[in-house]
Design an enzyme around this catalytic site. Structure first.
Site, short mmCIF file in Angstrom:
data_model
loop_
_atom_site.label_atom_id
_atom_site.label_comp_id
_atom_site.label_asym_id
_atom_site.label_seq_id
_atom_site.Cartn_x
_atom_site.Cartn_y
_atom_site.Cartn_z
N ASP A 16 0.91 -1.06 -0.07
CA ASP A 16 0.08 -0.15 0.06
C ASP A 16 0.94 1.26 -0.18
O ASP A 16 0.46 2.42 0.31
CB ASP A 16 -1.15 0.09 1.38
CG ASP A 16 -0.21 -0.10 2.54
OD1 ASP A 16 0.96 -0.02 2.52
OD2 ASP A 16 -0.69 -0.14 3.61
N HIS A 232 73.55 -69.50 37.12
CA HIS A 232 75.08 -69.56 36.95
C HIS A 232 75.35 -70.80 36.33
O HIS A 232 76.45 -70.99 35.76
CB HIS A 232 75.54 -69.59 38.48
CG HIS A 232 75.25 -71.05 39.26
ND1 HIS A 232 74.38 -71.23 39.90
CD2 HIS A 232 75.97 -72.20 39.16
CE1 HIS A 232 74.52 -72.53 40.59
NE2 HIS A 232 75.49 -73.12 39.90
N ASP A 288 69.71 -65.79 41.23
CA ASP A 288 70.14 -67.15 40.45
C ASP A 288 68.94 -68.09 39.95
O ASP A 288 68.73 -68.78 40.20
CB ASP A 288 71.11 -68.01 41.45
CG ASP A 288 72.04 -68.80 40.77
OD1 ASP A 288 72.13 -68.87 39.36
OD2 ASP A 288 72.38 -69.82 41.36
N SER A 406 73.90 -78.50 40.88
CA SER A 406 73.67 -77.04 40.57
C SER A 406 72.33 -76.84 39.55
O SER A 406 72.10 -77.55 38.61
CB SER A 406 74.81 -76.58 40.23
OG SER A 406 75.67 -76.21 41.01
#
Length: 463
Positions: A16, A232, A288, A406
């Site tokens: 408008d 050992h 050991d 051993s």
């Protein structure tokens, strides 16, 4: 509110020219989208989300209950998604849920699988049990051997997970029984074959050196491929204080040996690897202990069987071995740890300074640690009894103390299981002649090395 009856709308906007520039807004909703039929939940499955109706572009995730898998075109899926299309149909059918199948259980050498479920079922929830095929083998580690087919399609044990057990030779079980009453055996008693089936003899011959290096030692069989001994015994003799193992090619191993004059009847093996304890001190023999891997596994039988290992020392366990308890040491009474090996191996016994051609054994009491330390402190300040050592023997002495070779095992019978356990290894002795008064044998305390042994052997805990 305007109902368009279409999915397309054309909007004409006319300003408008008021200059307020507040713009405009349109709100809309859609209705009457393409509807898809409510999918049917698969048996043993789930749909997500669950709705009264489904429209265009709605998604549904299909999954199965634990222990089941989606099957589509022969392929197993964890989950599957379907989508409602604009024409009111789903882009795919709902796949089926099939019970998980764990398949054939893993094999265990020298072991069998027993199916506990009907029809030897391997489906979800089925149960199997592992057993060892022969009485001289036992499950390792010591666990409940029941495995269940789990929801992920794997055989699972409550203690070991998906790892299968192994069947190892039953340890510490001689094929012959010890005499019912064994008091002190003065000078040793001859062992019958099979009484110490774990006893091992090492011979070391390094012919490349000048002069030639030749020596020997003993050990104890731990499994079909591993032998326990003292460090050992297999430390190279020519390197000062350095700790270097003997080259494997210079070592021969004899198992099931009873009479050293009949070595041809024993089982013999070459060596693949020598592992000395990394903290072995050649000056005082602390730590050991060593392991030897055989080049080829030995068959277990009446004359060749492993010894058991002790559990590790701990706050909830008394020190092992305990004061005044009795243990057995076997050997040929080799008296000189650096004696040379005879060229004629049939004459091994005389040239190694052996007391006997036939394996002997003695029964020795464990000495109080304070007495052990005092005995050696009274002789020289250079002797150092550490917590990794213990003494055994008689105050008055005698050749009994000298009999063990051993590296050989100091074995004790476990009161609970009745099996024989390697509590010590023959390590060293006093400065005076072996058998002198108050000269005890010194042994490596094996229990202190349980964790190290486990890490090297690559096995689960045996305790």
């Amino acid at each position: 509110r305007i109902q368009t009856e279409s999915n397309k709308v054309q909007v004409f906007f006319h300003s408008d020219n008021s200059g307020e520039n507040i713009g405009w807004r349109l709100s809309y909703t859609s209705s009457g989208r393409s509807q898809c039929p409510v999918p049917v939940k698969p048996l043993y499955g789930q749909l997500d989300p669950v709705q009264i109706q489904y429209s265009f572009k709605d998604h549904v995730l299909v999954s199965c209950d634990p222990g089941y898998r989606l099957i589509r075109d022969g392929e197993e899926l964890e989950h599957f998604q379907i989508e409602c299309q604009k024409d009111g149909s789903w882009n795919s059918s709902v796949p089926l849920c099939k019970m998980v199948d764990c398949g054939t259980p893993g094999e265990v050498a020298m072991g069998d699988v027993i199916f506990e479920s009907p029809g030897n079922s391997t489906l979800f929830g089925s149960i199997i049990q592992y057993t060892c095929r022969e009485s001289m083998y036992q499950i390792h580690p010591k666990i409940n051997t029941m495995y269940t087919c789990g929801e992920k399609g794997e055989w699972t044990n409550s203690e070991r997970g998906t790892k299968t057990p192994t069947c190892l030779p039953a340890c510490g079980e001689p094929s012959q029984s010890f005499p019912a009453l064994m008091k002190r055996i003065v000078g040793g008693r001859s062992a019958v074959p099979g009484l110490f089936p774990w006893q091992v003899l090492f011979t070391v011959e390094d012919m490349s050196r000048v002069p030639e290096d030749r020596w020997f030692g003993s050990g104890a069989l731990l499994s079909e491929s591993w032998v326990l001994t003292a460090a050992h015994v297999l430390r190279s003799q020519r390197r000062g204080d350095t700790v270097v193992p003997v080259a494997p090619e210079h070592i021969r191993v004899y198992l099931g040996l009873h009479d050293v004059r009949a070595k041809q009847h024993a089982t013999n093996r070459l060596v693949e690897q020598v592992i000395l304890h990394p903290h072995f001190d050649p000056r005082n023999y602390n730590n050991d202990i060593a392991l030897v891997k055989l080049s080829q596994a030995v068959p277990v039988g009446e004359l060749v069987r492993p010894v058991c290992l002790p559990p590790p020392q701990g706050k909830d366990r008394p020190q092992s071995p305990q004061l005044n308890t009795l243990g057995l040491v076997a050997g040929w009474g080799i008296s000189n740890p650096n004696a040379s090996v005879a060229t004629d191996t049939a004459a091994l016994s005389s040239d190694l300074g052996m007391v006997s051609d036939v394996l002997q054994y003695v029964k020795l009491p464990v000495v109080a640690q304070e007495e052990c330390k005092a005995s050696y402190a009274s002789r020289s300040i250079n002797y150092n009894i550490t917590d990794n050592m213990f003494c055994a023997g008689f105050y008055e002495g005698g050749r009994d103390t000298c009999l063990g070779d051993s590296g050989g095992a100091f074995v004790m019978e476990d009161p609970g299981s009745g099996r024989w356990v390697a509590q010590g290894l023959v390590s060293w002795g006093g400065p005076e002649e072996c058998g002198s008064q108050r000269v005890y044998g010194v042994y490596t305390r094996v229990a202190n090395y349980a964790d190290w042994l486990q890490s090297q052997l690559g096995t689960g805990p045996w305790w």
